[in-house]
Every structure is written in C-alpha cells, then in structure tokens.
Design a protein around this motif. Structure first.
Motif, PDB file in Angstrom:
ATOM      1  N   ASN A  80       0.820  -1.205   0.000  1.00  0.00           N
ATOM      2  CA  ASN A  80       0.000   0.000   0.000  1.00  0.00           C
ATOM      3  C   ASN A  80       0.856   1.258   0.000  1.00  0.00           C
ATOM      4  O   ASN A  80       0.565   2.226  -0.722  1.00  0.00           O
ATOM      5  CB  ASN A  80      -0.933   0.016   1.217  1.00  0.00           C
ATOM      6  CG  ASN A  80      -2.042  -1.013   1.097  1.00  0.00           C
ATOM      7  OD1 ASN A  80      -2.434  -1.391  -0.011  1.00  0.00           O
ATOM      8  ND2 ASN A  80      -2.535  -1.485   2.231  1.00  0.00           N
ATOM      9  N   THR A  81       1.918   1.243   0.807  1.00  0.00           N
ATOM     10  CA  THR A  81       2.814   2.398   0.854  1.00  0.00           C
ATOM     11  C   THR A  81       3.436   2.674  -0.493  1.00  0.00           C
ATOM     12  O   THR A  81       3.465   3.809  -0.974  1.00  0.00           O
ATOM     13  CB  THR A  81       3.928   2.165   1.898  1.00  0.00           C
ATOM     14  OG1 THR A  81       3.348   1.936   3.172  1.00  0.00           O
ATOM     15  CG2 THR A  81       4.862   3.368   1.971  1.00  0.00           C
ATOM     16  N   ILE A  82       3.927   1.605  -1.139  1.00  0.00           N
ATOM     17  CA  ILE A  82       4.558   1.754  -2.447  1.00  0.00           C
ATOM     18  C   ILE A  82       3.560   2.246  -3.484  1.00  0.00           C
ATOM     19  O   ILE A  82       3.886   3.074  -4.341  1.00  0.00           O
ATOM     20  CB  ILE A  82       5.202   0.422  -2.885  1.00  0.00           C
ATOM     21  CG1 ILE A  82       6.386   0.094  -1.974  1.00  0.00           C
ATOM     22  CG2 ILE A  82       5.650   0.487  -4.339  1.00  0.00           C
ATOM     23  CD1 ILE A  82       7.023  -1.241  -2.253  1.00  0.00           C
ATOM     24  N   ARG A  83       2.312   1.780  -3.405  1.00  0.00           N
ATOM     25  CA  ARG A  83       1.292   2.216  -4.355  1.00  0.00           C
ATOM     26  C   ARG A  83       1.042   3.725  -4.241  1.00  0.00           C
ATOM     27  O   ARG A  83       0.978   4.434  -5.243  1.00  0.00           O
ATOM     28  CB  ARG A  83      -0.009   1.448  -4.133  1.00  0.00           C
ATOM     29  CG  ARG A  83      -1.055   1.761  -5.202  1.00  0.00           C
ATOM     30  CD  ARG A  83      -2.305   0.926  -5.074  1.00  0.00           C
ATOM     31  NE  ARG A  83      -3.145   1.402  -3.982  1.00  0.00           N
ATOM     32  CZ  ARG A  83      -3.380   0.722  -2.870  1.00  0.00           C
ATOM     33  NH1 ARG A  83      -2.824  -0.473  -2.692  1.00  0.00           N
ATOM     34  NH2 ARG A  83      -4.157   1.208  -1.925  1.00  0.00           N
ATOM     35  N   TYR A  84       0.945   4.210  -3.013  1.00  0.00           N
ATOM     36  CA  TYR A  84       0.710   5.641  -2.806  1.00  0.00           C
ATOM     37  C   TYR A  84       1.930   6.470  -3.222  1.00  0.00           C
ATOM     38  O   TYR A  84       1.782   7.549  -3.816  1.00  0.00           O
ATOM     39  CB  TYR A  84       0.367   5.917  -1.343  1.00  0.00           C
ATOM     40  CG  TYR A  84      -1.004   5.439  -0.942  1.00  0.00           C
ATOM     41  CD1 TYR A  84      -2.140   5.836  -1.654  1.00  0.00           C
ATOM     42  CD2 TYR A  84      -1.174   4.576   0.141  1.00  0.00           C
ATOM     43  CE1 TYR A  84      -3.404   5.387  -1.295  1.00  0.00           C
ATOM     44  CE2 TYR A  84      -2.434   4.120   0.504  1.00  0.00           C
ATOM     45  CZ  TYR A  84      -3.544   4.529  -0.214  1.00  0.00           C
ATOM     46  OH  TYR A  84      -4.788   4.084   0.140  1.00  0.00           O
TER      47      TYR A  84
END
Length: 235
Positions: A80-84
């Motif tokens: 999720n962090t990488i996606r954002y």
C-alpha cells in the motif's frame, strides 16, 4: 530487475549532482556575494527563482524514487505504501517536473545565447561556474529523459488532473513573481523588467505555459515508443 538498477543509478546520480552543486554554490559563490549589496538582494530572492524550484523538485523526486526502489527489495508489508508513493511520483513527474525541466532549458538557453543579461541578474553570470550552470539548466533534461527511458508508466485515462496540476503550479509561480516585484521592486529575471508594460510581457508567460503543455503532451508518445522498442528487443 535490470531497469530498476538503471533507475537507482539515475536517482543516485541526480541526488549527488544537485547536492554537490549546492555545496559548491554555498561554499564558493555565497561568500563573494556578501560584499556586493546589489547581489545580496538577488541572493535573498534565490528561493524564488524558477530554476531553483525545478532543482529542488528533481532532488525531492529522486530521493523519494530512490527510497521507493529500495523498498521493492521487501514488499511484504509495504504494498500500500509503495502504491501511494508511486502515485505521488507519477503526478509529480508527469505534470510538473518533466514540463518544468524543458521550460528551464529551452527558455534559459534561448535567452542566454541571445543576450545573457536578459536572464542573469546583474554581475551574477561571472559568479556561476560553467559546470554549475549546466547542472542547473542543461543536465536536468537528460536526467528526466533517463526516467522516461527506464521507468514504464501507464497512459492516464484522463489528462485533466495532470493539466490542472501543471497550470496551478505555473500560476502559483507567476503570483510569487508578481508578489516579489511588489515587495522588493525587483523582477526575478531581467527580461521581465524590460518587457513589463508591453504586450510581450503576457506573451512570454503564455509562451512558457505553451512549452510546458507541449512538453507534457510529448512525454506520452515518447514513453510509448521507448517501451515498444524495449519489448521488441526483449522478444
């Protein structure tokens, strides 16, 4: 995997290049400015130069991207962090950084080759080392092209948000420039002092906005062509 190594190299190079240049300017140029009251005025306005904004953005983008690439080593709990972060990277690069680099390079070198006094505040041209000058006004473009070549991006479904970001960014800078003139009586770039009050004053700003929009549009077919060629080579 191979492309990620190239991206990491590009981000690391950009960070080193800009940090070394900032260190040089702070160590060798700043002390020579203190003895000249006129140059001190422009030094205090340095954070408001569009070139400086672009350098800072490229430095921030490179640092965030480098961290993101290194995080890919372990994506177990970081998807999720990488996606954002990737979403932030895409918007920052596509709508602001890529167009800004081309505006800086095209406008600066066009005016500098014609008459450097149009773009350099008085007596500052002699202070700037040619290497430092090229880092700020030339090498920002190859670094951005490197990103297009080695990082695939999807064509957005709609360009509306990106264009809004682009126009807002340039409008905000225009407001900062006008505020600086009202506050200090100085134009950040000498050409604006010469053109102010004529039809060419709004025209040069429209021209820069036009360069930015054209640069934004061109990046997508360029990216598509580059990655089509890479796929063919892989096959």
């Amino acid at each position: 995997m191979e492309y990620r190594k190239h991206r990491i190299f590009g981000y690391s190079l950009a960070i080193f290049m800009h940090m070394a240049n900032m260190l040089y300017m702070g160590t060798y140029i700043s002390p020579r400015v203190y003895d000249n009251p006129k140059l001190m005025k422009f030094k205090n306005l340095q954070p408001r130069f569009f070139t400086i904004w672009t350098l800072i953005l490229q430095l921030i983008y490179s640092a965030v991207s480098l961290i993101c690439e290194l995080m890919l080593e372990n994506t177990t709990n970081r998807k999720n962090t990488i996606r954002y972060v990737n979403g932030f990277r895409n918007v920052l690069f596509s709508s602001i950084l890529w167009p800004s680099c081309w505006v800086v390079a095209i406008v600066f070198w066009s005016l500098c080759l014609y008459d450097k006094d149009l773009i350099f505040p008085e007596q500052t041209a002699e202070l700037l080392h040619p290497i430092s000058n090229h880092i700020m006004h030339t090498l920002i473009v190859p670094i951005s092209v490197w990103e297009v070549v080695y990082r695939p991006r999807r064509l957005p479904r709609s360009h509306r948000k990106n264009v809004y970001h682009l126009l807002f960014y340039f409008a905000f800078y225009f407001i900062v420039m006008i505020y600086t003139y009202i506050e200090s009586g100085l134009w950040i770039y000498p050409i604006f002092a010469k053109l102010y009050g004529t039809i060419f004053f709004p025209l040069i700003h429209l021209t820069m906005a036009g360069i930015a929009i054209v640069a934004y549009v061109i990046q997508w077919p360029l990216a598509e062509y580059v990655w089509r060629q890479n796929i063919k080579k892989a096959i």
